[in-house]
Design a protein around this motif. Sequence first.
Motif, short mmCIF file in Angstrom:
data_model
loop_
_atom_site.label_atom_id
_atom_site.label_comp_id
_atom_site.label_asym_id
_atom_site.label_seq_id
_atom_site.Cartn_x
_atom_site.Cartn_y
_atom_site.Cartn_z
N LEU A 54 0.97 -1.21 0.02
CA LEU A 54 0.06 0.09 0.00
C LEU A 54 0.90 1.31 0.08
O LEU A 54 1.65 1.40 1.09
N LEU A 55 0.76 1.93 -1.18
CA LEU A 55 1.77 3.11 -1.26
C LEU A 55 0.89 4.49 -1.16
O LEU A 55 -0.19 4.67 -1.85
N MET A 56 1.33 5.13 -0.45
CA MET A 56 0.79 6.54 -0.13
C MET A 56 1.73 7.63 -0.25
O MET A 56 2.87 7.62 0.09
N GLY A 57 1.15 8.78 -0.89
CA GLY A 57 1.96 9.93 -1.11
C GLY A 57 1.26 11.10 -1.43
O GLY A 57 -0.01 11.15 -1.33
N LEU A 58 1.89 12.24 -1.19
CA LEU A 58 1.52 13.64 -1.50
C LEU A 58 1.32 14.12 -3.18
O LEU A 58 2.28 13.81 -3.67
N LEU A 59 0.27 14.41 -3.51
CA LEU A 59 0.28 15.05 -4.72
C LEU A 59 0.82 16.52 -4.83
O LEU A 59 0.38 17.38 -3.77
N LYS A 60 1.51 17.17 -5.90
CA LYS A 60 1.92 18.32 -5.98
C LYS A 60 0.85 19.43 -5.75
O LYS A 60 1.12 20.46 -5.17
N GLY A 61 -0.40 19.37 -6.27
CA GLY A 61 -1.59 20.29 -6.08
C GLY A 61 -2.13 20.14 -4.63
O GLY A 61 -3.30 20.83 -4.40
N THR A 66 -3.55 7.00 -2.73
CA THR A 66 -3.20 5.73 -2.31
C THR A 66 -3.18 4.66 -3.59
O THR A 66 -4.33 4.69 -4.00
N VAL A 67 -2.20 3.99 -3.50
CA VAL A 67 -2.19 2.99 -4.68
C VAL A 67 -1.85 1.86 -3.95
O VAL A 67 -0.93 1.54 -3.31
N LEU A 68 -2.62 0.49 -4.40
CA LEU A 68 -2.31 -0.71 -4.02
C LEU A 68 -1.55 -1.39 -5.07
O LEU A 68 -2.02 -1.52 -6.37
N ALA A 69 0.14 -1.57 -4.86
CA ALA A 69 0.69 -2.46 -5.98
C ALA A 69 0.83 -3.83 -5.50
O ALA A 69 1.12 -4.05 -4.38
N VAL A 70 0.50 -4.73 -6.39
CA VAL A 70 0.94 -6.03 -6.34
C VAL A 70 1.98 -6.48 -7.38
O VAL A 70 1.71 -6.20 -8.52
N MET A 71 3.05 -7.16 -6.79
CA MET A 71 4.14 -7.42 -7.59
C MET A 71 4.83 -9.01 -7.22
O MET A 71 4.38 -9.22 -6.18
N SER A 72 5.71 -9.35 -8.03
CA SER A 72 6.34 -10.49 -7.57
C SER A 72 7.00 -10.44 -6.31
O SER A 72 7.70 -9.17 -6.15
N ALA A 73 6.96 -11.33 -5.64
CA ALA A 73 7.65 -11.44 -4.42
C ALA A 73 9.16 -11.41 -4.45
O ALA A 73 9.79 -10.69 -3.43
N SER A 74 9.56 -11.48 -5.51
CA SER A 74 11.08 -11.36 -5.68
C SER A 74 11.64 -10.05 -6.23
O SER A 74 12.78 -9.69 -6.33
N ARG A 75 10.54 -9.26 -6.57
CA ARG A 75 11.08 -7.89 -6.95
C ARG A 75 10.91 -6.86 -5.68
O ARG A 75 10.54 -7.08 -4.60
N LYS A 76 11.86 -5.75 -5.90
CA LYS A 76 11.79 -4.77 -4.76
C LYS A 76 11.44 -3.47 -5.62
O LYS A 76 11.56 -3.20 -6.62
N ILE A 77 11.07 -2.59 -4.62
CA ILE A 77 10.52 -1.50 -5.05
C ILE A 77 11.57 -0.47 -4.77
O ILE A 77 12.44 -0.34 -3.75
N ASP A 78 12.03 0.77 -5.74
CA ASP A 78 13.05 1.62 -5.58
C ASP A 78 12.09 3.04 -5.19
O ASP A 78 11.53 3.47 -5.68
N ASN A 79 12.32 3.16 -3.81
CA ASN A 79 11.35 4.13 -3.00
C ASN A 79 11.76 5.59 -3.87
O ASN A 79 10.75 6.37 -3.84
N LYS A 80 13.05 5.88 -4.27
CA LYS A 80 13.28 7.20 -4.98
C LYS A 80 12.49 7.29 -6.25
O LYS A 80 12.15 8.41 -6.47
N LYS A 81 12.36 6.14 -7.02
CA LYS A 81 11.49 6.31 -8.12
C LYS A 81 10.13 6.56 -8.00
O LYS A 81 9.37 7.18 -8.76
N ILE A 82 9.76 5.85 -6.83
CA ILE A 82 8.18 5.81 -6.52
C ILE A 82 7.73 7.25 -6.31
O ILE A 82 6.65 7.67 -6.44
N ARG A 83 8.76 7.80 -5.28
CA ARG A 83 8.41 9.31 -4.85
C ARG A 83 8.13 10.37 -6.14
O ARG A 83 7.46 11.44 -5.78
N THR A 84 8.77 10.02 -7.35
CA THR A 84 8.59 10.98 -8.41
C THR A 84 7.47 10.48 -9.36
O THR A 84 7.02 11.44 -10.24
N VAL A 85 6.63 9.56 -9.00
CA VAL A 85 5.34 9.10 -9.94
C VAL A 85 4.42 9.89 -9.27
O VAL A 85 4.02 10.11 -8.38
N GLU A 86 3.58 10.52 -10.25
CA GLU A 86 2.09 11.13 -10.16
C GLU A 86 0.92 10.31 -10.32
O GLU A 86 0.93 9.61 -11.37
#
Length: 86
Positions: A54-61, A66-86
């Motif tokens: 469960l990813l939560m973030g602030l919008l520029k405006g 809040t986004v629910l991301a489901v991914m392979s258990a063997s993958r990792k999230i790059d938090n720096k990249k996630i912060r830049t996604v709108e």
Amino acid sequence: MTEDESSTTFEQVVKLLEERGVQFNLTVHAPCRTSAESALVRGVSLSSGAKALLLMGLLKGGGTRTVLAVMSASRKIDNKKIRTVE
């Protein structure tokens, strides 16, 4: 309160699978903190499972998203990249 309202989500899922004739294995174990621990308990490879984040973030405006991301258990999230996604 009906029976469905008083039963747990776990019980409802098991009941639904049984009613539909779905074959499944139920493994009772202590809580796992990581996907790797879960795979070890299940006796399967890490890549065979999925993890939900469960990813939560602030919008520029203003406001939040809040986004629910489901991914392979063997993958990792790059938090720096996630912060830049709108």
